[in-house]
Design an enzyme around this catalytic site. Structure first.
Site, PDB file in Angstrom:
ATOM      1  N   HIS A  72      42.461  43.216  31.771  1.00  0.00           N
ATOM      2  CA  HIS A  72      43.688  42.520  32.176  1.00  0.00           C
ATOM      3  C   HIS A  72      43.455  41.140  32.786  1.00  0.00           C
ATOM      4  O   HIS A  72      44.386  40.330  32.846  1.00  0.00           O
ATOM      5  CB  HIS A  72      44.518  43.401  33.121  1.00  0.00           C
ATOM      6  CG  HIS A  72      43.995  43.487  34.521  1.00  0.00           C
ATOM      7  ND1 HIS A  72      43.140  44.486  34.934  1.00  0.00           N
ATOM      8  CD2 HIS A  72      44.208  42.705  35.612  1.00  0.00           C
ATOM      9  CE1 HIS A  72      42.860  44.321  36.216  1.00  0.00           C
ATOM     10  NE2 HIS A  72      43.488  43.245  36.652  1.00  0.00           N
ATOM     11  N   GLU A  76      42.921  35.273  31.796  1.00  0.00           N
ATOM     12  CA  GLU A  76      43.217  34.366  32.903  1.00  0.00           C
ATOM     13  C   GLU A  76      41.953  33.761  33.503  1.00  0.00           C
ATOM     14  O   GLU A  76      41.925  32.584  33.851  1.00  0.00           O
ATOM     15  CB  GLU A  76      43.992  35.139  33.991  1.00  0.00           C
ATOM     16  CG  GLU A  76      44.502  34.286  35.125  1.00  0.00           C
ATOM     17  CD  GLU A  76      45.600  33.334  34.708  1.00  0.00           C
ATOM     18  OE1 GLU A  76      45.718  32.264  35.342  1.00  0.00           O
ATOM     19  OE2 GLU A  76      46.333  33.629  33.739  1.00  0.00           O
ATOM     20  N   ASP A  77      40.892  34.579  33.643  1.00  0.00           N
ATOM     21  CA  ASP A  77      39.729  34.167  34.436  1.00  0.00           C
ATOM     22  C   ASP A  77      38.481  33.824  33.625  1.00  0.00           C
ATOM     23  O   ASP A  77      37.462  33.462  34.199  1.00  0.00           O
ATOM     24  CB  ASP A  77      39.365  35.277  35.444  1.00  0.00           C
ATOM     25  CG  ASP A  77      40.475  35.515  36.455  1.00  0.00           C
ATOM     26  OD1 ASP A  77      41.291  34.602  36.646  1.00  0.00           O
ATOM     27  OD2 ASP A  77      40.535  36.612  37.036  1.00  0.00           O
ATOM     28  N   ASP A 139      46.792  47.468  39.019  1.00  0.00           N
ATOM     29  CA  ASP A 139      46.110  46.256  39.486  1.00  0.00           C
ATOM     30  C   ASP A 139      46.512  45.947  40.929  1.00  0.00           C
ATOM     31  O   ASP A 139      45.673  45.701  41.797  1.00  0.00           O
ATOM     32  CB  ASP A 139      46.489  45.101  38.550  1.00  0.00           C
ATOM     33  CG  ASP A 139      46.085  43.739  39.093  1.00  0.00           C
ATOM     34  OD1 ASP A 139      44.914  43.585  39.468  1.00  0.00           O
ATOM     35  OD2 ASP A 139      46.938  42.829  39.113  1.00  0.00           O
TER      36      ASP A 139
END
Length: 713
Positions: A72, A76-77, A139
């Site tokens: 997940h 993004e990272d 999360d």
């Protein structure tokens, strides 16, 4: 610290080997993608997605959800893209990961509007696949468990957000275990001292209550055995945030909350639930009005159980919940209990409670989507959703016997919109239990509600003062905004044509290139947007007309702008212009009065009497005022204020009201103030059609012996 091997072992209980291999592969992919990254606590970053996947495994989620949990954060990272995940793990997993990734910015400090925008993204992602929010909840839960590594100010902000959004969503999806843990962790982070005091008091009370709980539990178990029922009886602990919330909401002390002893009885069948209820009611006296049957009528989040309060020995109050094993699982896990049946709703293995819970959740998300489409902006949307996230349900019936679930305090208008938006938009009145009732009357459990509609009806802005559901609020606002736009465009067109007439032109004569340049300069897209701005008073029709006037037209010599403003033909007022036309409260003009319009920013055209003192300084400003006249075809009623000096006596108010009504005037308000002995001043607000009608009303009132003087304010 959890490991992928330990997770694989746990998954072997309900997933097949091929699915477990896919989950393991997603873990190693994430481990490689996050290589070198650390959490605030100093642990390798991959421990976080692994922990989130473990939370979902406890809920027995499907393998695609677990894979998405592992991945997940990679979009993004890391350098990994959506296409990269899709090629490795398929479109379904990539879509869930993408949906969760879009919500990541909720983690960072944002202004309210930015946070609301991100919440809109969450709803859109949930509408695509509801598992997005389940992964996001896992999360968030792990982040709350490890919140101690964050600075105090960030802990408080994230905790507040959890209490405002994530815990209510978990509750709305029926995931009580997740909701309770999120609330307690957030409570501890946001109110550390309050949490500490309540925790200490609970531990102390637990020791004092232990013998009482054991005695009650043993007594109930013996009675069930005597009746031949096999229910499992357990004491039910109240969690910290629940205690704190009840202390605040009910204004009770800690000891008053803890004086209630709570038990849960889990049985094998629905029939056993009702038989068990009879057994405990024979054992202890039930408290009147405290029995609730959520089995026959489940809560909006799918929760099912029987609730009853009992009088125990020594003035002890006992709360008992009775449910089946299946209902207990759904109460704890909510929609997650159904997640592995998502793609086959007709699966014969799917439990009825879990399937019903899933369908309710989908219906709720679709309702959110509908609100999102109608909302004017993100703040309005999140305001509606927050209302929807905190419901205490009321259950009412349609005339055909269908059950409708509404929040506590809901009215017939909320009911109408819950049936269908068109029913709400066209409702004019209602019958509650076959009797006519006000639309604003709060509904109560068990009532039958019938909505009376008419095609010509439309929502009333006053409804926003009493509706409570997000759907009703957003639908009313949406309708009124569309109506206001239509009326603003129409008024803007009339105003612009009025000023273009000074140059011998109409809207049809304007140069399209001039219009294009003006729209670009004003950052507007269409002529309709420009006309709406004019109608709302945000842009002056006089200035726009001057910019759009035809080049070949020249002004008459010696003619200045103020002269043009005075000599222009007055604009006709029909009285049906709607929300963009207001009648000034200071002078309340009526047909027959000479009138002038003041263009007010955001309100449109405000009509005053020409000699009104409040309009004097604007009267000669053609950019602010426009001369008006009443249309010949008026079919409206107008308010007017009357001041009357009367000889006070019993029944004078009724006498004045009856007299005014006898000549067709409705009395909207009437009040009396004593002065100088028997004489009193009476102020009346009545409705009339024009000055002639007003003269008849005043003449009739003057004939009363008690009336010494009457005048219009």
């Amino acid at each position: 610290m959890p490991t992928i091997d330990a997770l694989s072992q746990r998954l072997s209980d309900y997933l097949d080997p091929q699915q477990i291999r896919q989950v393991r592969r997603s873990y190693f992919y994430a481990e490689q993608a996050h290589d070198g990254q650390k959490r605030k606590s100093g642990e390798p970053y991959v421990t976080h997605p692994l922990a989130a996947a473990n939370i979902l495994a406890e809920l027995r989620m499907d393998h695609q959800s677990l894979m998405a949990a592992m991945l997940h954060d990679v979009i993004e990272d890391t350098e990994v893209t959506y296409e990269g995940i899709e090629s490795q793990f398929g479109k379904v997993v990539a879509d869930i990961v993408d949906g969760v990734s879009k919500l990541t910015h909720l983690e960072f400090e944002t202004k309210a509007e930015a946070q609301a925008n991100n919440f809109q993204k969450m709803v859109l992602a949930m509408a695509e696949d509801i598992r997005v929010i389940l992964v996001k909840l896992a999360d968030r839960l792990h982040n709350m468990r490890t919140l101690g590594a964050m600075p105090p100010h960030k802990q408080r902000r994230i905790a507040r957000e959890t209490l405002d959004i994530y815990a209510p969503i978990a509750a709305r999806l029926g995931m009580r275990d997740v909701q309770v843990e999120l609330e307690d962790l957030a409570f501890q982070a946001h109110y550390p001292m309050r949490s500490k005091h309540i925790r200490r008091a609970v531990v102390q009370a637990r020791g004092q209550r232990k013998d009482v709980i054991s005695t009650i539990q043993e007594t109930i178990e013996k009675r069930l055995q005597k009746e031949g029922l096999s229910g499992q009886v357990t004491g039910r602990e109240k969690h910290l945030y629940s205690i704190y919330s009840k202390m605040r909401a009910q204004r009770k002390s800690f000891s008053e909350i803890m004086d209630v002893f709570a038990f849960r009885i889990v049985t094998d069948s629905v029939d056993d639930c009702y038989r068990t209820l009879g057994a405990v009611h024979n054992l202890y006296k039930p408290v009147h009005g405290r029995f609730k049957d959520y089995i026959a009528i489940p809560k909006a989040n799918g929760y099912q159980s029987l609730h009853t309060d009992l009088f125990g020995a020594r003035d002890i109050t006992i709360e008992v919940q009775i449910r089946t094993h299946e209902m207990d699982a759904v109460a704890s896990q909510g929609i997650a209990e159904h997640s592995h049946y998502k793609h086959d709703e007709d699966d014969i293995d799917a439990s009825e409670s879990a399937l019903g819970n899933y369908k309710r959740a989908r219906k709720w998300v679709q309702g959110l989507l509908e609100m999102h489409q109608r909302a004017g902006n993100s703040m309005e949307f999140i305001d509606s959703v927050k209302t929807d996230l905190f419901p205490d349900e009321v259950y009412v019936f349609t005339p055909l016997g269908k059950i409708m679930e509404l929040p506590s305090g809901a009215t017939a208008v909320d009911f109408a919109y819950a049936v269908h938006t068109d029913v709400g938009n066209s409702c004019v009145s209602c019958r509650i239990n076959r009797r006519l009732a006000p639309l604003s009357q709060p509904l109560e459990n068990g009532q039958t509600v019938e909505i009376i509609t008419t095609p010509s009806a439309q929502p009333n802005m006053a409804w926003l003062n009493f509706v409570v559901t997000g759907k009703a609020r957003s639908a009313i606002r949406h309708f009124l905004k569309n109506q206001q736009r239509h009326e603003s465009v129409e008024l803007g067109q009339r105003l612009l044509n009025q000023f273009l007439a000074n140059y011998g032109a109409t809207l049809n004569d304007i140069d399209p290139f001039k219009l294009r340049d003006l729209l670009q300069e004003a950052e507007l897209e269409t002529l309709e947007d420009l006309l709406e701005d004019i109608g709302l008073g945000n842009r002056m029709a006089y200035v726009v007309a001057r910019r759009l006037r035809p080049d070949e037209e020249s002004l008459p010599s010696g003619d200045d702008s103020s002269d043009r403003g005075r000599r222009q033909k007055p604009m006709s007022i029909k009285g049906t212009e709607g929300m963009v036309l207001q009648y000034a409260k200071c002078c309340l003009p009526i047909p027959g009065d000479k009138i002038i319009g003041h263009i007010s920013t955001g309100r449109g055209l405000v009509i005053h009497q020409t000699d009104c003192r409040n309009i004097g300084y604007l009267r000669d400003d053609p950019e602010k005022c426009i001369y008006l006249e009443w249309s010949d075809n008026l079919d409206e009623e107008f308010s007017v204020n009357l001041s009357t000096e009367v000889e006070s006596h019993r029944g004078i108010i009724a006498e004045l009201a009856t007299t005014a009504s006898s000549v067709g005037a409705d009395v909207l308000a009437i009040d009396i103030s004593e002065h100088e002995g028997q004489l009193a001043s009476v102020h009346m607000e009545v409705t009339v059609t024009d000055r002639i009608h007003l003269a008849r009303v005043m003449k009739k009132l003057r004939r009363l012996k008690s009336v010494n003087r009457i005048s219009r304010d």
